[in-house]
Design a protein around this motif. Structure first.
Motif, PDB file in Angstrom:
ATOM      1  N   PHE A  16       0.828  -1.207   0.000  1.00  0.00           N
ATOM      2  CA  PHE A  16       0.000   0.000   0.000  1.00  0.00           C
ATOM      3  C   PHE A  16       0.864   1.260   0.000  1.00  0.00           C
ATOM      4  N   ALA A  17       1.976   1.238   0.711  1.00  0.00           N
ATOM      5  CA  ALA A  17       2.876   2.394   0.724  1.00  0.00           C
ATOM      6  C   ALA A  17       3.471   2.640  -0.664  1.00  0.00           C
ATOM      7  N   HIS A  57      -0.103  -2.286  11.498  1.00  0.00           N
ATOM      8  CA  HIS A  57       1.322  -2.625  11.467  1.00  0.00           C
ATOM      9  C   HIS A  57       2.157  -1.351  11.354  1.00  0.00           C
ATOM     10  N   ARG A  58       1.746  -0.463  10.491  1.00  0.00           N
ATOM     11  CA  ARG A  58       2.451   0.812  10.301  1.00  0.00           C
ATOM     12  C   ARG A  58       2.447   1.622  11.593  1.00  0.00           C
ATOM     13  N   HIS A  59       1.301   1.636  12.273  1.00  0.00           N
ATOM     14  CA  HIS A  59       1.163   2.374  13.526  1.00  0.00           C
ATOM     15  C   HIS A  59       2.206   1.890  14.544  1.00  0.00           C
ATOM     16  N   ARG A  60       2.307   0.597  14.720  1.00  0.00           N
ATOM     17  CA  ARG A  60       3.267   0.042  15.676  1.00  0.00           C
ATOM     18  C   ARG A  60       4.705   0.374  15.275  1.00  0.00           C
ATOM     19  N   ARG A  61       5.001   0.244  13.994  1.00  0.00           N
ATOM     20  CA  ARG A  61       6.368   0.540  13.527  1.00  0.00           C
ATOM     21  C   ARG A  61       6.712   2.015  13.734  1.00  0.00           C
ATOM     22  N   GLY A  96       3.986  11.224   1.881  1.00  0.00           N
ATOM     23  CA  GLY A  96       3.082  11.738   2.905  1.00  0.00           C
ATOM     24  C   GLY A  96       2.531  10.629   3.788  1.00  0.00           C
ATOM     25  N   CYS A  97       1.565  10.999   4.599  1.00  0.00           N
ATOM     26  CA  CYS A  97       1.026  10.107   5.622  1.00  0.00           C
ATOM     27  C   CYS A  97       0.142   9.023   5.015  1.00  0.00           C
ATOM     28  N   LEU A  98       0.499   7.765   5.262  1.00  0.00           N
ATOM     29  CA  LEU A  98      -0.265   6.636   4.745  1.00  0.00           C
ATOM     30  C   LEU A  98      -1.660   6.572   5.360  1.00  0.00           C
ATOM     31  N   PHE A  99      -1.801   7.023   6.596  1.00  0.00           N
ATOM     32  CA  PHE A  99      -3.105   7.018   7.267  1.00  0.00           C
ATOM     33  C   PHE A  99      -4.065   7.994   6.586  1.00  0.00           C
ATOM     34  N   HIS A 100      -3.573   9.186   6.281  1.00  0.00           N
ATOM     35  CA  HIS A 100      -4.411  10.159   5.568  1.00  0.00           C
ATOM     36  C   HIS A 100      -4.755   9.654   4.165  1.00  0.00           C
ATOM     37  N   ALA A 101      -3.811   9.017   3.511  1.00  0.00           N
ATOM     38  CA  ALA A 101      -4.063   8.468   2.175  1.00  0.00           C
ATOM     39  C   ALA A 101      -5.146   7.396   2.219  1.00  0.00           C
TER      40      ALA A 101
END
Length: 170
Positions: A16-17, A57-61, A96-101
């Protein structure tokens, strides 16, 4: 989360990134996860589940890499925090931010919005605690978000500005 779920989530995060949330086909996601299609769907039965697992997973990393083990000295912690965000941007999130995407790709998803909110809240609260800026979480988050968005255009200058703004909060 089991080892296989963790491995799948890590592969999905990278897919996804790299490709965004709309582009990757199920085959691309399966290949990135390194499992069969059947196994992928066993653990993550929908694309939404795959997105959520990747973002968890991204959040934890992110928390581990950016916020764990900051210096005890609060000024040094502020500087290290900005440097770590810049390093994250350089190596992990140049777009940029993957969460916003993710939220932009599915604006009606309550689960994605809730995860975005939880991620940002935890980043702000942990950053404020580590830097001695308790009570200024929103201001600190604004600085971090500004750094995240301006880093691709301004690089080191954005980091220097973010450090200056964080110092002015003290």
């Amino acid at each position: 989360m089991s080892d296989i779920q963790e491995r799948i989530a890590a592969g999905l995060e990278q897919a996804f990134a790299r490709h965004g949330f709309a582009e990757p086909s199920v085959d691309t996601l399966r290949d990135a996860a390194g499992v069969s299609l059947r196994t992928l769907y066993k653990y993550m039965p929908s694309r939404s589940d795959m997105m959520l697992a990747a973002l968890e997973h991204r959040h934890r990393r992110y928390l581990n890499r950016v916020l764990d083990d900051l210096p005890v000295d609060q000024q040094a912690a502020r500087e290290a925090l900005m440097d770590r965000v810049a390093d994250w941007m350089r190596t992990e999130a140049s777009h940029g931010c993957l969460f916003h995407a993710a939220v932009a790709s599915e604006p009606g998803s309550t689960a994605l919005r809730d995860l975005l909110e939880r991620h940002k809240q935890e980043v702000a609260s942990r950053a404020a605690l580590a830097t001695g800026l308790a009570g200024q979480e929103i201001a600190l988050l604004l600085i971090l978000e500004g750094l995240t968005q301006s880093w691709p255009l301004h690089g080191k200058n954005a980091v220097a500005a973010a450090k200056g703004l964080a110092t002015s909060l003290a």
